[in-house]
Each structure stands twice: as structure tokens, then as C-alpha cells.
Design a protein around this motif. Sequence first.
Motif, PDB file in Angstrom:
ATOM      1  N   THR A  16      32.387  13.965 -34.335  1.00  0.00           N
ATOM      2  CA  THR A  16      32.217  12.716 -35.063  1.00  0.00           C
ATOM      3  C   THR A  16      32.163  11.572 -34.060  1.00  0.00           C
ATOM      4  N   TYR A  69      32.443   7.829 -32.722  1.00  0.00           N
ATOM      5  CA  TYR A  69      33.173   6.573 -32.940  1.00  0.00           C
ATOM      6  C   TYR A  69      32.781   5.561 -31.874  1.00  0.00           C
ATOM      7  N   ILE A  82      33.328   7.438 -28.410  1.00  0.00           N
ATOM      8  CA  ILE A  82      34.169   8.629 -28.495  1.00  0.00           C
ATOM      9  C   ILE A  82      33.505   9.628 -29.435  1.00  0.00           C
ATOM     10  N   PRO A  98      37.819   2.853 -29.595  1.00  0.00           N
ATOM     11  CA  PRO A  98      38.941   3.779 -29.426  1.00  0.00           C
ATOM     12  C   PRO A  98      39.815   3.917 -30.674  1.00  0.00           C
ATOM     13  N   GLU A  99      39.943   2.849 -31.462  1.00  0.00           N
ATOM     14  CA  GLU A  99      40.736   2.900 -32.693  1.00  0.00           C
ATOM     15  C   GLU A  99      39.991   2.124 -33.774  1.00  0.00           C
ATOM     16  N   ALA A 148      31.561   6.680 -37.114  1.00  0.00           N
ATOM     17  CA  ALA A 148      32.210   7.703 -37.953  1.00  0.00           C
ATOM     18  C   ALA A 148      31.235   8.712 -38.560  1.00  0.00           C
ATOM     19  N   GLU A 163      34.788  12.726 -31.572  1.00  0.00           N
ATOM     20  CA  GLU A 163      35.994  13.448 -31.988  1.00  0.00           C
ATOM     21  C   GLU A 163      35.605  14.814 -32.519  1.00  0.00           C
TER      22      GLU A 163
END
Lengths: 169, 328
Positions: free
Chosen positions: A100, A102, A127, A105-106, A153, A129
Motif C-alpha cells: 500500500t 503512502y 512509503i 510517514p504518518e 493509501a 506498506e
Amino acid sequence: MMDKMIRKLVKLVEESDIAQLEYSSWGRRLKITKRYDNDGYHHRAGTPTEVVIHEPRYAPPPSPPAQAVSLTPSAPTSATESPQKSDDKYKAIKSPMVGTFYTSPEPNAPPYVEVGQIVAVGQVVCIIEAMKLMNEIESDFEGKIVKRLVENAQPVEFGQTLFMVEPLG
Amino acid sequence: MGRKVGDIAIDLLGILRRSPAKYHAIPDIAAKVESRTRIVNDALRGLVVWGYRFEFDSSSRVRFVSAPDSIFPHEIDHHLKTKFIGRNIISYFSLPSTNTLAFNLATEGAPEGTIVIAEKQTEGRGRLGRGWFSPPKLGLWTSIILRPTLPPSELPSLSIVTASALAEALHASLKLDAEIKWPNDCLIDGLKVAGILTELSAELDKANFVVVGVGINVNQSARDFPPHLRGKATSLKLETGSQVNRLETLAAFLLAFEKMYVEFKKSGLRPLLPAIKKRSCLLGKNVRLKQGNKTIIAKAVDISPDGALLVKRRGEVLRVTAGEVTVI
């Protein structure tokens, strides 16, 4: 890799329930993929089988050859993506894995990179995931991000283009 | 929006693993994970890419064979036997330093027991700002967030508590005679197999949190160590002579650590001292102590209940709380 061996492996794939076979030896990778009918489930004798050989980018290491065979279960292949059409002057940052995507980072953090931004070699751009393991993806080249091709996402496939970059210089 | 394939993969793994001898029909699994056959096939393919192995019988039913030694949170969780240490896992392929991310997450309120783990560190740190060599997939590079309510002055002892827990775990799970080198290393036959870096966020009389970073050399071969570490460092693989499962090692360590940490929170270092002293490689030995530019030679005699090393020189006992110690 010897032709005889490739033929042997292709035969093995065609005559079995194996949908895809990857074989690596001395840094060379061989990938054999069985094609499926439209319903995806049953492979009919004579359906073409795709063979891809990756030659090593670097000289193989002097250590004994690591051999690995991974078998993928017979299963319908998901619709293959049409290759990303790109202007020759742009380079693609591709996903090295299934996962996934992104941008940051958050959830509430600013994205690693924005379109228009200059990135350096080794700079983290996003990122991916995979089963909750976070993989920071770095740019392999210096350049300007001209396009992001994946929404935050969203799932990505191996080799899918994530960003287009205009190289500098 | 439907569940992610990754989540379905984790659910289906759970089902297959519960009865590893049994072959399962894919539509049956799909029903159990409330998904479709096609998605389950996708999930299986994804798992194969990630290093899982399955076996298929002639009617395309599937059976679990093996899992990769990778730090997927669900995979770590599968091995864990702890109550609260490691029950919240933040896992990265690559991080500059697990301690740095753990420190930031703790500042934002991450719960006690949270662990941050990475397959490799690009700026792994040791004590005194020294680098810690953390190559991909060969070791365990992890940091634990703790929120003890002890006075900050007692918390540096957490390094030796951690070293002790690791030595116990290596002994219990791999039959290795690991020793503790005060204050923060774990040695086997005099070679460093693991290091600990404890970092504290505290006010004058109250600790906010502690981050205990642990680096364990697991599957390095001799040639995996850079020249400056050869003859100083070792790995569990070099000591046992075979590949060591990292997740089992991590689970054994976290279990031993949780037990000692619970005791430490309740009663401080004192009840743990016998276990620590038993495995300490310094006690009874002559050591060279380097503090700043001062070097003395003395005999290590004891570890005090506040974690200080006691050394004897010319009949006089000195307390050592910092500095560099080497056995001579």
C-alpha cells in the motif's frame, strides 16, 4: 542459462498446476508465467507461456551460487497493467514490492515529496506498506518530481510506476 | 471499501497455521475470511512473494509450509509470549535509527511496551555517539518504549537489566554462555554480540519515558563484519554454528526482559543483582577504566544496587558510574 534447461522448466510449468515459476542462479533470474483463459481459472494446452530472463546487472559474487525457486499457486492472474507510457525525458520511480502506497510517514504528517519538488539520490519519496511493515522508498536519481501516479493509501503492484521524475542536468 | 489484501493475507495465514497438516480448499478459506476466492488467491500470491511457502495438493487445496524470518508485525506477534512488551509493533524495512523513531513516538504518547524494529539502520547509534553496524536482515535492531515510575536516577540501570535479560534468553533458547559487560554490552567469549543504548526523557524528579535500544548480531558471517569490527564482534550464527531464527530470538529476549522489567519497576535493581552478577564478565577481573583522559587500573569487585560498578584499588573501593571499561 542453457536453452535446454529453460525448455525443461517451461515444460515443467506447462504440465503442472504451477502458474508462475521464478528461478535464479548466479544473479540471473528466469521467470516463466503461464497465461490463462479469460475466465482466469483453467489453462488450456497450447496457451502461450511467457518466459522472461533477467541478466545480472552486476558480476555474480564469487561465492557459491544461491539458488532459489519460488512457486506461485495456480490462480487467476489479475489484469495485467498496460506498460506506463512515458515521455523519454522522464524517469520512473517504481514500486519494488506489492503493498500500500503512502505519501507521508504518518496520516497527518506532510508528504515526503510534492510535485515540483527536487529530490536527491537516496531521498525518501514515499512509503510502501506490506502487511504493516513500512518500506521507505528512495529515489535512485536526482531530479524534479513531475507527477505522482498513485493516490495515497492505494494498493500498488510490483514494478508499478509511483512517480515520474525529470532528471537534472 | 473492502479490506486490504494484506489484512486478508494475515487472516488466512492464521487459518492455515492453526492446522498446518491440513489442506484447505481456497473457496472455504475465502468464506472464513469473508472474502472472495480471487482475493484469497491474490493474498496467497502476495505471501509467496514475501517469503511464505505453501503446498498445494492435486485438487488445488493449500497447506501452510513455512514462514520467512522477516519482521512483519504479525509474524513477531505469532512468536511473542509477553503480556505487554512488544504488543504494539512499529516495523520498518529501513530506519536511520530505531531509538530516534521510538523517542519521537514516545514523545507523542506511544504506550509502554511499544517496540520499534527495522531490518536495517542507516544511522544506528551506540553509546557516546558511536555508530552501530546494522546490516539488513542479519540482526535484530529494535527499541522498546518504557514508562517506569521510578526516580530518574535509577533508570540508567535499565541498560544492565536489559543486557542481563538478553544473556538469560540466549542461554535459555540457544544454550550460549553469554556474559554481561557492565554497563551495556553482551559478550560471548569476549566478543560483542549485542549492545544496548538507553535514552531517557526526564524532568528533575520524574521520568517521562525511557527508550531501550538493543542491537543483536544474529546471522552475520565473519565476512559480514567490516574490518574494524573483526576480532571484536561476533554473531549468534558464528557462535552456534548455524542460522538462528531471529523472531524466536526476539521473542525469547522480550519475554526474559518483561519478567526482569516488572521486577525492576517493583523493587529496583536489588532483587535482580544475583542474576546480573552471575553473568557479569568483569567481576573478579583486573580492568582498565578510562574516564575522560584519566585511566586507572583496578579490580572489579561488585555491582551496587544503584547499578554502579565497584572497583578496588590499593585497598580502596571506588564507585564507577560512567566511562570505558576493558578487561586486562
